[in-house]
Write an enzyme that holds these catalytic residues in place. Structure first.
Site, mmCIF file in Angstrom:
data_model
loop_
_atom_site.group_PDB
_atom_site.id
_atom_site.type_symbol
_atom_site.label_atom_id
_atom_site.label_comp_id
_atom_site.label_asym_id
_atom_site.label_seq_id
_atom_site.Cartn_x
_atom_site.Cartn_y
_atom_site.Cartn_z
ATOM 1 N N ASN A 281 -17.891 -13.364 46.872
ATOM 2 C CA ASN A 281 -16.694 -12.526 47.039
ATOM 3 C C ASN A 281 -16.458 -12.263 48.519
ATOM 4 O OD1 ASN A 281 -17.465 -10.440 44.139
ATOM 5 N ND2 ASN A 281 -16.087 -12.172 44.264
ATOM 6 N N GLY B 198 0.824 -1.221 0.000
ATOM 7 C CA GLY B 198 0.000 0.000 0.000
ATOM 8 C C GLY B 198 0.848 1.255 0.000
ATOM 9 N N HIS C 30 -16.324 -10.662 34.740
ATOM 10 C CA HIS C 30 -15.716 -11.304 35.907
ATOM 11 C C HIS C 30 -14.201 -11.076 35.858
ATOM 12 C CE1 HIS C 30 -19.486 -13.595 36.543
ATOM 13 N NE2 HIS C 30 -19.562 -13.504 35.223
ATOM 14 N N GLU D 193 -17.623 -16.599 34.028
ATOM 15 C CA GLU D 193 -16.305 -16.644 34.678
ATOM 16 C C GLU D 193 -15.575 -17.966 34.409
ATOM 17 O OE1 GLU D 193 -13.796 -15.359 35.364
ATOM 18 O OE2 GLU D 193 -13.527 -14.721 37.445
ATOM 19 N N ARG E 217 -16.190 -5.135 36.561
ATOM 20 C CA ARG E 217 -16.591 -6.413 37.167
ATOM 21 C C ARG E 217 -17.992 -6.212 37.746
ATOM 22 N NH1 ARG E 217 -12.050 -8.486 41.138
ATOM 23 N NH2 ARG E 217 -13.510 -10.220 41.394
ATOM 24 N N HIS E 218 -18.678 -7.294 37.983
ATOM 25 C CA HIS E 218 -19.964 -7.223 38.681
ATOM 26 C C HIS E 218 -19.748 -6.557 40.045
ATOM 27 C CE1 HIS E 218 -18.328 -10.473 41.099
ATOM 28 N NE2 HIS E 218 -17.934 -11.023 39.953
ATOM 29 N N ARG F 19 -24.796 -12.321 39.033
ATOM 30 C CA ARG F 19 -24.106 -11.139 39.568
ATOM 31 C C ARG F 19 -23.803 -10.092 38.491
ATOM 32 N NH1 ARG F 19 -20.907 -15.680 39.791
ATOM 33 N NH2 ARG F 19 -18.662 -15.618 39.314
HETATM 34 O O1 F6P Z 1 -12.748 -14.422 43.261
HETATM 35 C C1 F6P Z 1 -13.569 -13.945 42.222
HETATM 36 C C2 F6P Z 1 -13.305 -14.709 40.906
HETATM 37 O O2 F6P Z 1 -14.101 -14.094 39.880
HETATM 38 C C3 F6P Z 1 -13.569 -16.230 40.965
HETATM 39 O O3 F6P Z 1 -14.892 -16.597 40.681
HETATM 40 C C4 F6P Z 1 -12.575 -16.770 39.950
HETATM 41 O O4 F6P Z 1 -12.297 -18.163 40.118
HETATM 42 C C5 F6P Z 1 -11.376 -15.911 40.263
HETATM 43 O O5 F6P Z 1 -11.880 -14.605 40.542
HETATM 44 C C6 F6P Z 1 -10.395 -15.785 39.107
HETATM 45 O O6 F6P Z 1 -9.230 -15.147 39.608
HETATM 46 P P1 F6P Z 1 -7.843 -16.014 39.837
HETATM 47 O O7 F6P Z 1 -7.627 -16.608 38.491
HETATM 48 O O8 F6P Z 1 -6.842 -14.959 40.256
HETATM 49 O O9 F6P Z 1 -8.062 -17.079 40.887
#
Ligand code: F6P
Ligand code: ATP
Length: 486
Positions: free
Chosen positions: A242, A28, A372, A307, A235-236, A287
């Protein structure tokens, strides 16, 4: 891992084993997006785990012949310039061939104008000798206003024009384009493998595309656009799991999480801009859907955004995993990107299942993803070009909105932290030689140092700075905004 991710993973492995080698040769006129396209394809393939590298002939030219070459250097009637440019092209080509062999490279992006048939024939002959397939990517841009915009926004910052009066630099660059246009030969040969993108993909011509990788690249290129837009990540809101330090599950939001969901509409409206449209993407989990509840934009729930599946460890805390599966726990710390939970997924699996999400993100304008921790790490790493090693440790705190605004070669990042407390779910990589207990204090973040478990600590008061980009962090209270750049 679902069957889709399985197939993708197997295909990628096969390509490497089969010794697939593809040189994507850009074609190009100057300022038609070749470098941007090369960098994007490279980032996309690296993110997928395919060994990819860009060879930019302009950098070889500057190294061999100096940066400040005026337009006459590019005049096809100037034999010295012609010889010097060929020299740079050959050196880049030799390095590319060497890289394919030594580094088991799979895809190279050979970034130069390659605007004449004879130059392309020289490249093809050399690649043929080394069993490298050639796929041309030609960018044709007939929109002069866009080319001028590209010159002003990108080319004036090039080392070629450092310390030069901007008006003179624009004139010189236009003269450079004029020289190239004189000798330019578009690709028309029916036997060649190519994709021609005309006016940023408003028309696309494809010819002789073969195999899985080439068609992935073509599909990716067909989805690219350069219209301004922002991608928001959140994130949620804090979930009940959590708060308990538990992984995975499908729990509801905590009271603080619900409060965060209520604060989102104002925050997003403030940073989106009045006339802008937005679509909200969530996962299929309660969530994220609950966090989007008060937003009035069109919404879409993606299964692919669910997630990372922790398999047998779903619903456990890190401490429980360490106790019940000590070997797995240590293996995950050893290589978190590749570690696959028993009956669950690895980050590598998640990247592959997110590929259609990335493709769709490239096509779209403003998007807010409510996702997530692991999912947003993967998507963030794609945009910010983080390695697989760093990816699983990227900090994506709760109750924080991240705004990414892609521009020519970079991505601007802003973080808006909402002033509603939330636990900190980030577990840092244990330092080599340090005890690997789940309850270890985090030596890098003093906030976590006194925590008995890093899963129940309120989020740090400022945003993160581990992403190699300029980041602005803003703390938002429910009624006021306070800016603090760092
Ligand atoms: O703790 C919250 C979360 O979303 C879990 O559901 C998931 O397993 C984790 O984080 C992923 O983070 P890491 O890979 O650091 O364990
Ligand atoms: P040079 O030959 O001087 O290296 P180039 O063709 O590599 O130029 P880039 O440096 O990639 O051009 O130009 C970047 C600019 O091109 C960005 O502003 C980007 O928005 C714009 N751009 C990206 N894709 C296209 C396209 N398909 N057509 C025209 N412009 C594009």
């Amino acid at each position: 891992m679902n069957s889709h991710a399985n197939i993708n993973f197997l295909l990628t492995s096969f390509l490497v084993l089969l010794g697939s080698r593809i040189a994507c040769v850009m074609v190009g006129l100057p300022a038609t997006g070749k470098t941007l396209i090369s960098q994007k394809v490279c980032r996309y393939l690296q993110w997928l785990g395919i060994t990819t590298k860009v060879f930019n002939v302009g950098n070889y030219r500057r190294k061999l012949h100096g940066a400040h070459q005026l337009h006459d250097f590019f005049n096809p009637a100037n034999p010295d310039g012609e010889r010097s440019r060929r020299e740079a092209a050959v050196e880049a080509l030799e390095d590319m061939v060497y890289w394919f062999k030594k580094e088991q490279g799979v895809v190279a992006l050979y970034d130069a104008t390659n605007s004449t048939r004879s130059r392309r024939e020289m490249l093809m002959a050399e690649c043929k000798k080394h069993d490298i397939q050639v796929m041309f990517i030609e960018s044709v841009c007939e929109d002069e206003a866009l080319v001028l915009h590209n010159i002003m926004s990108v080319k004036l910052k090039s080392p070629d024009y450092k310390d030069m009066d901007p008006e003179k630099a624009v004139e010189d660059f236009k003269a450079r384009i004029f020289h190239y246009r004189e000798a330019y030969e578009s690709i028309t040969e029916e036997n060649l493998t190519y994709i021609k993108l005309i006016n940023v993909g408003s028309q696309v011509i494809i010819n002789h595309i073969q195999g899985y990788l080439q068609s992935r690249i073509v599909y990716y290129l067909m989805n690219l656009h350069i219209a301004p837009r922002s991608i928001f990540f959140s994130r949620h809101g804090e979930s009940l799991y959590n708060v308990m330090g538990k992984l995975g599950g499908d729990s509801d939001l905590s009271a603080r999480g619900k409060q965060y969901a209520k604060s989102l509409p104002l925050l997003i409206a403030t940073h989106l801009g009045n006339s802008e449209q937005l679509t909200v993407w969530t996962s299929t989990m309660k969530r994220t859907i609950g966090t989007a509840e008060h937003l009035t934009y069109p919404k879409l729930a993606w299964k692919a955004l669910d997630e990372l599946d922790a398999g047998v460890c779903d619903g456990m805390t890190y401490e429980e995993i360490e106790e019940q599966y000590p070997e797995d726990f240590a293996n995950r710390d050893e290589d978190k990107f590749n570690y696959r939970y028993r009956g669950g997924e690895s980050y590598r699996d998640v990247v592959l299942r997110l590929e259609p999400v990335i493709m769709e993100l490239e096509r779209q304008r403003n998007i807010l993803i409510i996702g997530h921790q692991a999912i947003l790490r993967c998507i963030y790493a794609y945009f910010m070009n983080h390695s697989h090693e760093k990816l699983p440790y990227i900090k994506i705190p709760l109750h924080t909105v991240i705004q990414l605004t892609p521009s020519a070669y970079t991505c601007e990042e802003k973080r808006f932290k909402v002033d509603i407390e939330a636990v900190d779910t980030h577990r840092p990589k244990p330092k080599a030689g340090a005890p690997k207990s789940a309850t270890d204090a985090n030596p890098e973040t003093p906030v976590e140092a006194s925590a008995s478990t890093d899963a129940v600590k309120p989020a740090a008061a400022v945003g993160e700075k581990d992403c190699g980009a300029t980041i602005t962090t803003t703390t938002m209270s429910t009624t006021t905004f306070r800016d603090s750049a760092f």
